[in-house]
Structure formats: C-alpha cells, structure tokens
Design a protein around this motif. Structure first.
Motif, short mmCIF file in Angstrom:
data_model
loop_
_atom_site.label_atom_id
_atom_site.label_comp_id
_atom_site.label_asym_id
_atom_site.label_seq_id
_atom_site.Cartn_x
_atom_site.Cartn_y
_atom_site.Cartn_z
N PRO A 196 71.31 26.82 40.64
CA PRO A 196 71.29 25.40 41.02
C PRO A 196 72.16 24.59 40.07
CG PRO A 196 69.08 26.33 41.15
CD PRO A 196 69.95 27.39 40.52
N ALA A 292 68.40 26.83 45.15
CA ALA A 292 67.16 27.04 44.39
C ALA A 292 66.29 28.11 45.05
CB ALA A 292 66.40 25.73 44.25
N ASP A 296 65.36 31.76 43.44
CA ASP A 296 63.99 32.24 43.27
C ASP A 296 63.81 33.61 43.92
OD1 ASP A 296 63.21 30.00 41.86
OD2 ASP A 296 62.34 28.98 43.60
#
Length: 388
Positions: A196, A292, A296
């Motif tokens: 990010p 993002a 993850d």
C-alpha cells in the motif's frame, strides 16, 4: 477466497507448475487478453487518428486509476514510457553534462540503474555516493546520516529492494532533511501494486517510477512516472510526445514542454500495454480488490509457506537462511541467502524439475507470492523439498 479464476489462461498453459517468480514476471489476468484485442480494434478503426483515442481516452483513464491506486492528487502528472530506464534518464538528462552532478543511492538498485551509474561515473563531473543496505538494522540511520552530511543534486532509492525484498525507510523519516533543490526519485517497481502506497504528501516533491511487468500484472511495455507538480526541469532526452498538445502550432526556437507530467514523455511507442494496464486496474476497481487486501492475502501465503519449511526442516531452504527475518517491512518475495551460488543454482534446477519455478541471483534464492496461489498449492513445494 481464491483468485485463480481470473488467471485461467495462464494457469491452463502451466498446469503442473507452481509459479514462485511473480516478482520477476507476473502472470497476466484474463482481462488483459481482451485489452490486447481492444488495442488492435482501436488501431484498425483509427489508423493515423488512433492517437486521439489513446491520448484522449485511454491515457487519462489509466492516469486516474494510478492516481487512485497511489493516492496521488494529480492524475495529469503521470507520464508513460516503454520502460522505467527511459524515464529515469530523462530526469538525469535535465542536468547539463558539463556541470557537476552529485547523486546519492544504494548498493541494491536494479541492474539498469547500477549500470547507468557506472557509465555516468566515467564523466569527471559525476560524483556518486552509494550506501550499503546491509546490515539492514542500521540502514535507515546510515541513509539519513548521508543525507544530512552532504548536499546532492539527485537522490535515487527503491521502495522495495529487488535483491532482498526489504522495504526502504519511509519517506517521512528522511525527506525533511533533503534541500528543495534536490530531485528525489523512488523506484517503486517492486512495491507498486504490492505494498500500500500513499503519495499524497509528496506529489509536489517526488518522482515515482513503476510499471506493469510485475505486481501490476499487465506485462512489459507500460511503465510510468509520477512527476512532481510544478516541475520545470527541461530534459534534453525528449521526444514529440513531450509537447503533444501544441504539435500543430509553429515550433519556436526555444524547445517547449508540457506543463504536466507529459514534459517527460518520449516518442512513438506501442500502447497495447497501456490498454492491458487499464484492464487490470479497472478489474481491481470493479471488484473492490485493493492493494491492502492483496497484501494481506500474500502475507497469509508467506506464513503458510514458512510453516511448511518448518515442517520439512530442509538444510538450506529454511527460516534461518532468510535474508530478512522480520516480514513486517517486507515485499512480496522472500529471499534466502545460501552458502554459495553453485548450491543455489542446483536447488533452483531441482525445484524446476518438480514444477517449482523460482529465480535466483548469485547466492540468493527468491520465492515470490501472488494472489493466483492458494495455500493448498504449497503441498507441491513440500513434496519437492522432501526429495531434495
């Protein structure tokens, strides 16, 4: 959640492979094939007039997607080229070759930059200061110290270092120490689309380079640079795109440039890669697939990967040989530093024979991760490692 359905064509071509090298060449999602054909169709319809479609519709669309992706407030500041090296050298060419040029960088930049710097150092006017990234624990303090002790014309550093996966120090930890006359270039190629990134606070200060070959998943041929708002540099290495809007007007003795990112544009290029990039970013936007969220997902894959290594207890490919143990400030590939280059080459060859595609640099073996992986895929890796 599995994302494999979006990569059906590439996966069908490699049914027995586990591709652990997306940081080198990422699989293309299916949407890019339709984009490639759309470029052909636009070219057929427009012929010589296709530039109106490209610069009037396609380029602005990708600029907006990139600005949204990177939280950059000025879409018009994004300029495109076939490769980042072309854009980098336009910035360098803004400095007169007979004047002193002092550059700060690291010893861990990609080959194009390091080769170019070695060549530039053949000029007596060029001074280059390189900061070693290792040991990583002290790099941030040594980097800041170098900035504070000397004044540079140009600072160049990666966002994520290609030979380790380590994320460089955040801009806010050192940018205030840089004089306003110093140009700052961030090589975001191993970060953009993986880590990010928020450029809102630096849009009038930093050049940001990246491209589609890796995590943006659009293949080669579409690279871009976010140019600082209000930049008045006049690159000597320039082309007809750099003042495209005024092309039909009489050309003055003084070479003019666009007032936005296009001042660093070059000349005629194949824009099919821009179409492919647009299709990827449009897919992400349409499905709400954020960087993002992908980051993850990849972190989960990395942890599953390391759990398998702990189970297998391989003498070389193990957690102890990770170049960086802390994965909190890390990109989307893991690097293992082994005893020598010969061992790495042998291991990579064995893995390849078992359908595990990696890549390596000297004594460093790299495993990359992508959203077209599932945790279940790693059973193939476990089987391969147990036979080593």
């Amino acid at each position: 959640m599995s994302y494999k359905k979006h990569y059906s064509r590439y996966l069908a071509e490699h049914p027995n492979s586990l591709h652990f090298a997306p940081h080198s060449h990422h699989y293309w999602p299916d949407v890019t094939r339709d984009a490639q054909l759309a470029y052909w169709d636009d070219s057929a319809r427009g012929v010589d007039h296709k530039w109106g479609t490209i610069f009037g519709e396609r380029v602005p669309a990708v600029q907006k997607y990139l600005a949204q992706l990177l939280n950059h407030p000025y879409p018009e500041q994004f300029v495109f080229a076939s490769n980042t090296h072309e854009l980098l050298y336009r910035v360098i060419s803004s400095y007169a070759p007979n004047k002193p040029l002092k550059i700060l960088s690291t010893d861990s930049e990609f080959h194009s930059f390091s080769r170019q710097i070695r060549r530039l150092q053949e000029r007596p006017e060029v001074e280059f200061v390189s900061i070693a990234t290792e040991p990583f624990a002290t790099f941030e303090s040594r980097w800041l110290e170098a900035i504070q002790q000397q004044t540079f014309d140009l600072i160049f550093t990666s966002q994520v270092f290609y030979n380790s996966g380590i994320v460089a120090p955040e801009l806010n930890t050192w940018i205030d120490a840089v004089p306003s006359r110093t140009q700052i270039i961030i090589d975001g190629y191993h970060g953009c689309g993986a880590i990010p990134t928020d450029l809102a606070s630096y849009a009038d200060r930093v050049f940001y380079l990246a491209g589609g070959y890796k995590y943006l998943q659009a293949g080669e041929g579409c690279c871009f640079m976010a140019v600082p708002k209000g930049c008045q540099l006049r690159p000597e290495f320039t082309g007809w795109f750099a003042d495209f809007a005024n092309l039909a007007k009489p050309q003055k003795a003084q070479v003019e440039y666009a007032d936005d990112g296009m001042r660093f544009a070059g000349a005629t290029m194949d824009f099919s890669a821009v179409y492919r990039l647009e299709s990827v970013l449009a897919w992400w936007y349409r499905d709400g697939l954020t960087v993002a969220a992908m980051h993850d997902y990849v972190k989960q894959l990395q942890q599953a990967f390391l759990t398998i290594l702990d189970e297998v207890k391989h003498p070389h490919i193990n957690r102890q040989n990770l170049l960086a143990k802390d994965l909190n400030h890390h990109g989307h590939f893991l690097t293992f530093k082994l005893v020598n280059a010969e061992t790495v080459e042998q291991l990579a060859a064995h893995l390849s024979q078992h359908g595990i595609e990696t890549d390596y640099r000297g004594e460093r073996l790299r495993f990359g991760f992508a959203i077209y992986h599932d945790v279940e895929d790693y059973q193939q890796l476990k089987n391969a490692l147990t036979q080593l």
